[in-house]
Design an enzyme around this catalytic site. Sequence first.
Site, PDB file in Angstrom:
ATOM      1  N   LYS A  35      72.665  40.598  27.374  1.00 46.14           N
ATOM      2  CA  LYS A  35      71.199  40.602  27.395  1.00 46.14           C
ATOM      3  C   LYS A  35      70.511  40.504  26.026  1.00 46.14           C
ATOM      4  O   LYS A  35      70.292  39.418  25.518  1.00 46.14           O
ATOM      5  CB  LYS A  35      70.733  41.835  28.152  1.00 46.14           C
ATOM      6  CG  LYS A  35      71.002  41.716  29.670  1.00 46.14           C
ATOM      7  CD  LYS A  35      70.342  42.811  30.434  1.00 46.14           C
ATOM      8  CE  LYS A  35      70.596  42.747  31.924  1.00 46.14           C
ATOM      9  NZ  LYS A  35      69.722  41.810  32.635  1.00 46.14           N
ATOM     10  N   ASP A  45      79.571  49.882  29.702  1.00 45.60           N
ATOM     11  CA  ASP A  45      78.839  48.647  29.970  1.00 45.60           C
ATOM     12  C   ASP A  45      77.458  48.803  29.337  1.00 45.60           C
ATOM     13  O   ASP A  45      76.551  49.397  29.923  1.00 45.60           O
ATOM     14  CB  ASP A  45      78.740  48.433  31.485  1.00 45.60           C
ATOM     15  CG  ASP A  45      77.935  47.182  31.835  1.00 45.60           C
ATOM     16  OD1 ASP A  45      77.240  46.653  30.953  1.00 45.60           O
ATOM     17  OD2 ASP A  45      78.007  46.749  33.001  1.00 45.60           O
ATOM     18  N   PHE A  93      75.823  48.636  38.310  1.00 41.02           N
ATOM     19  CA  PHE A  93      75.765  47.167  38.382  1.00 41.02           C
ATOM     20  C   PHE A  93      76.543  46.604  37.211  1.00 41.02           C
ATOM     21  O   PHE A  93      76.243  46.913  36.053  1.00 41.02           O
ATOM     22  CB  PHE A  93      74.323  46.652  38.357  1.00 41.02           C
ATOM     23  CG  PHE A  93      74.278  45.159  38.561  1.00 41.02           C
ATOM     24  CD1 PHE A  93      74.408  44.608  39.829  1.00 41.02           C
ATOM     25  CD2 PHE A  93      74.145  44.299  37.481  1.00 41.02           C
ATOM     26  CE1 PHE A  93      74.413  43.230  40.018  1.00 41.02           C
ATOM     27  CE2 PHE A  93      74.143  42.922  37.667  1.00 41.02           C
ATOM     28  CZ  PHE A  93      74.273  42.390  38.937  1.00 41.02           C
TER      29      PHE A  93
HETATM   30  C1  LIG Z   1      74.649  46.920  33.089  1.00 39.79           C
HETATM   31  C2  LIG Z   1      74.803  45.479  33.443  1.00 39.79           C
HETATM   32  N1  LIG Z   1      76.027  44.928  33.439  1.00 39.79           N
HETATM   33  C3  LIG Z   1      76.222  43.639  33.732  1.00 39.79           C
HETATM   34  C4  LIG Z   1      75.168  42.825  34.069  1.00 39.79           C
HETATM   35  C5  LIG Z   1      75.421  41.389  34.412  1.00 39.79           C
HETATM   36  O1  LIG Z   1      74.939  40.594  33.361  1.00 39.79           O
HETATM   37  P1  LIG Z   1      74.716  39.030  33.588  1.00 39.79           P
HETATM   38  O2  LIG Z   1      73.605  38.883  34.564  1.00 39.79           O
HETATM   39  O3  LIG Z   1      74.379  38.525  32.213  1.00 39.79           O
HETATM   40  O4  LIG Z   1      75.998  38.484  34.092  1.00 39.79           O
HETATM   41  C6  LIG Z   1      73.876  43.348  34.093  1.00 39.79           C
HETATM   42  C7  LIG Z   1      72.726  42.514  34.481  1.00 39.79           C
HETATM   43  O5  LIG Z   1      71.697  42.958  34.846  1.00 39.79           O
HETATM   44  C8  LIG Z   1      73.685  44.705  33.763  1.00 39.79           C
HETATM   45  O6  LIG Z   1      72.476  45.266  33.774  1.00 39.79           O
END
Ligand SMILES: Cc1ncc(COP(=O)(O)O)c(C=O)c1O
Length: 395
Positions: free
Chosen positions: A242, A213, A128
């Site tokens: 986050k 990520d 994700f």
């Molecule tokens: C690993 C990862 N990358 C990207 C995101 C996307 O982040 P945002 O919701 O702040 O756009 C998330 C959100 O859960 C995530 O867990």
Amino acid sequence: MHRADQVLFGNYARFALALTNGQGCRVVDASGHAYLDFTGGIAVSALGHCHPKMVAAIQEQSQRLLHTSNLYYTEPQVELAEAIVSSSFGDRVFFCNSGAEANEGAIKLARKAMGPDRYEIITTLASFHGRTLTTMAATGQDKIKDGFHPLPSGFVHVPFDDLDAVAAAIKPHTAAVLVEPVQGESGVNMPSDDYLPGLRALCDEHGILLMLDEVQTGVGRCGSLYAYQLAGIEPDVMTLAKGLGGGLPIGALVAREALAGTLGPGTHGTTFGGGPMVCAGANVVMQSLLENSYLLDNVQEMGDRLQDGLRTLAERFSTIVQVRGQGLLIGCQLDQPSRPVVQSCIDAGLLVTAAGGNVVRFSPPLNITEADVDEALTRFSQAMDRHTRALEAQS
Ligand SMILES: Cc1ncc(COP(=O)(O)O)c(C=O)c1O
């Protein structure tokens, strides 16, 4: 809730809970019921709700300067970048507003740095990376993309934790590999110990970028400041979000100087990114982690305590098939959909998240205590009891 349904998009499967106040790892709803919050705003509230130092920093900064744009410098933004640079492999930081935006930046950086012939990015199935069109394209889950095609091209997906699959996917036009150190949203999927070192070696061998990520795993969540440190490697690019803002919206793209230099003036930007008030709050999170080694130790210890407790519960509840995780990012996999269990947890006064369909995810604040963990386990056990009885009554 009725009012909300009249005016808000219906894109979230929200629980029937309206929250009004929070303190530490506890929140209160509009009718005064208190909940132990082990969702933590989905791995965001690093220091818990309304931490006095966060509140003071935000209050102080809000009376001084709220917003400037990135046409000018501000002290809180530079201080935050210094904290990230001094504590990571990176030399340069670009601030934005969310995890998706940080990943967009990483993808743009890879494209720009590697030139027009090396454009493809390898990502993993069940990953994700966000909800913008490009980060959706990077995400390895069809259900997230359904209805939104055509998506930007240039991504190829391979199974997670499979080095051979990555090796086979590397082509002359590959620019980078983008992975989560632990797949959070799809159920706290842990790779083998040799996965990140193996990816590092493959990327070095082929002269491509390793981009991590760390939107969910970074900023203390896994028990080290950044999860890559646990694997004993360094990426070329890392994204954060986050936990970094402790509840304020911020994302960060981190890279070495030579790479970062390819995004010169006019190539990338965002009006709100790294605003002084948000950075003032994020500085409290970073300073708390950098100044108190206690906090990272606490993440490890409380994570172990929670995992041990869940494993003990697994002996009683055969619906629990596996407990896994790192630090305070913990998944409890069930043999059935987890959302009804998450609802039972709410009824028992505990907030947790459903992830990956059949996993209950725990991502509480990093400063929780033994008493909080033990209370969460008691409430989870009550929820499982209630859920089991309800299932038995149905059959
Ligand atoms: C690993 C990862 N990358 C990207 C995101 C996307 O982040 P945002 O919701 O702040 O756009 C998330 C959100 O859960 C995530 O867990």
